[in-house]
Design a protein around this motif. Sequence first.
Motif, mmCIF file in Angstrom:
data_model
loop_
_atom_site.group_PDB
_atom_site.id
_atom_site.type_symbol
_atom_site.label_atom_id
_atom_site.label_comp_id
_atom_site.label_asym_id
_atom_site.label_seq_id
_atom_site.Cartn_x
_atom_site.Cartn_y
_atom_site.Cartn_z
ATOM 1 N N PHE A 95 -5.454 -3.204 -10.777
ATOM 2 C CA PHE A 95 -5.361 -2.298 -9.737
ATOM 3 C C PHE A 95 -4.617 -1.075 -9.891
ATOM 4 O O PHE A 95 -3.424 -1.267 -10.822
ATOM 5 C CB PHE A 95 -4.479 -2.805 -8.449
ATOM 6 C CG PHE A 95 -5.695 -3.691 -7.682
ATOM 7 C CD1 PHE A 95 -5.560 -5.176 -8.004
ATOM 8 C CD2 PHE A 95 -6.635 -3.367 -6.978
ATOM 9 C CE1 PHE A 95 -6.285 -5.956 -7.111
ATOM 10 C CE2 PHE A 95 -7.626 -4.210 -6.286
ATOM 11 C CZ PHE A 95 -7.588 -5.449 -6.533
ATOM 12 N N ALA A 98 -0.499 1.478 -7.020
ATOM 13 C CA ALA A 98 -0.661 2.108 -5.580
ATOM 14 C C ALA A 98 0.705 3.231 -5.271
ATOM 15 O O ALA A 98 1.595 2.770 -5.277
ATOM 16 C CB ALA A 98 -0.743 1.001 -4.447
ATOM 17 N N THR A 132 -11.137 0.028 -5.761
ATOM 18 C CA THR A 132 -10.294 -0.087 -4.677
ATOM 19 C C THR A 132 -10.773 0.073 -3.213
ATOM 20 O O THR A 132 -10.791 -0.333 -2.227
ATOM 21 C CB THR A 132 -9.179 0.406 -4.837
ATOM 22 O OG1 THR A 132 -8.604 -0.166 -6.275
ATOM 23 C CG2 THR A 132 -7.808 -0.140 -3.831
ATOM 24 N N LEU A 154 -4.115 -7.119 -1.403
ATOM 25 C CA LEU A 154 -4.388 -6.317 -2.522
ATOM 26 C C LEU A 154 -3.124 -5.746 -3.085
ATOM 27 O O LEU A 154 -2.822 -5.103 -3.859
ATOM 28 C CB LEU A 154 -5.105 -5.201 -2.341
ATOM 29 C CG LEU A 154 -6.405 -5.342 -1.783
ATOM 30 C CD1 LEU A 154 -7.070 -4.196 -1.599
ATOM 31 C CD2 LEU A 154 -7.321 -6.340 -2.689
ATOM 32 N N SER A 161 -3.812 1.413 2.214
ATOM 33 C CA SER A 161 -5.085 0.610 2.663
ATOM 34 C C SER A 161 -5.796 1.599 3.791
ATOM 35 O O SER A 161 -7.087 1.962 3.527
ATOM 36 C CB SER A 161 -4.863 -0.536 3.489
ATOM 37 O OG SER A 161 -5.989 -1.276 4.009
ATOM 38 N N TYR A 164 -7.314 4.569 1.497
ATOM 39 C CA TYR A 164 -8.315 4.033 0.679
ATOM 40 C C TYR A 164 -9.878 4.100 1.689
ATOM 41 O O TYR A 164 -10.793 4.358 1.137
ATOM 42 C CB TYR A 164 -8.218 2.659 -0.063
ATOM 43 C CG TYR A 164 -7.332 2.818 -1.323
ATOM 44 C CD1 TYR A 164 -8.095 3.842 -2.422
ATOM 45 C CD2 TYR A 164 -6.257 2.307 -1.358
ATOM 46 C CE1 TYR A 164 -7.057 3.749 -3.548
ATOM 47 C CE2 TYR A 164 -5.407 2.380 -2.439
ATOM 48 C CZ TYR A 164 -5.798 3.163 -3.654
ATOM 49 O OH TYR A 164 -4.986 3.257 -4.904
#
Length: 184
Positions: A95, A98, A132, A154, A161, A164
Amino acid sequence: MAQPQATPLNDLLRNCKDGNLQFQELLYKQFYGYALGVASRYLINKEDALEVVNDSFIKVFKSLHTFREDADFKAWFRKILVNTSLDHKRRNMRFNQAIEMVDTEVQTTYHSAIDQLSAKDILHLMKNLNETQHLVFNLYEIDGYSHKEIGEMLNIPESSSRTYLTRAKQALKSLLSNYSIYTR
């Protein structure tokens, strides 16, 4: 011993708990399509989705003794499928780091255009999202997880979140407008 075509689910599960391979095969056949549908929403590659389906059934058969008969089997199984799909994604992708993102305004979609699309069309459009965004959209919009739960699953901040999801919706809106141009 010949088995009836339609075995009640509780009987099927009880026999699976006892390790009866014939009933495990019946359960597999009965829920294979459902499992593949869930896994395919998370994994673009069909071979990966099939791997997740088989891994999920193995988990079901190993942990079926923990399943309560008064619970909803399909919901319990879906949770296993989603978690197995996410585990597969984690193993096969890193990932992006973030970072806290500022929430953006949620854009509305064209409901009339969406109403004309089939589920297959929508799934096809979703495959154009980045990994994602695709995961967050599935988890939030389709499987009903909260942003807090998604963040924990995640390992991203709750605000990421939300971002996204917003970006996924914006990308889908753009894809939808292009799609409707080409399908007229």
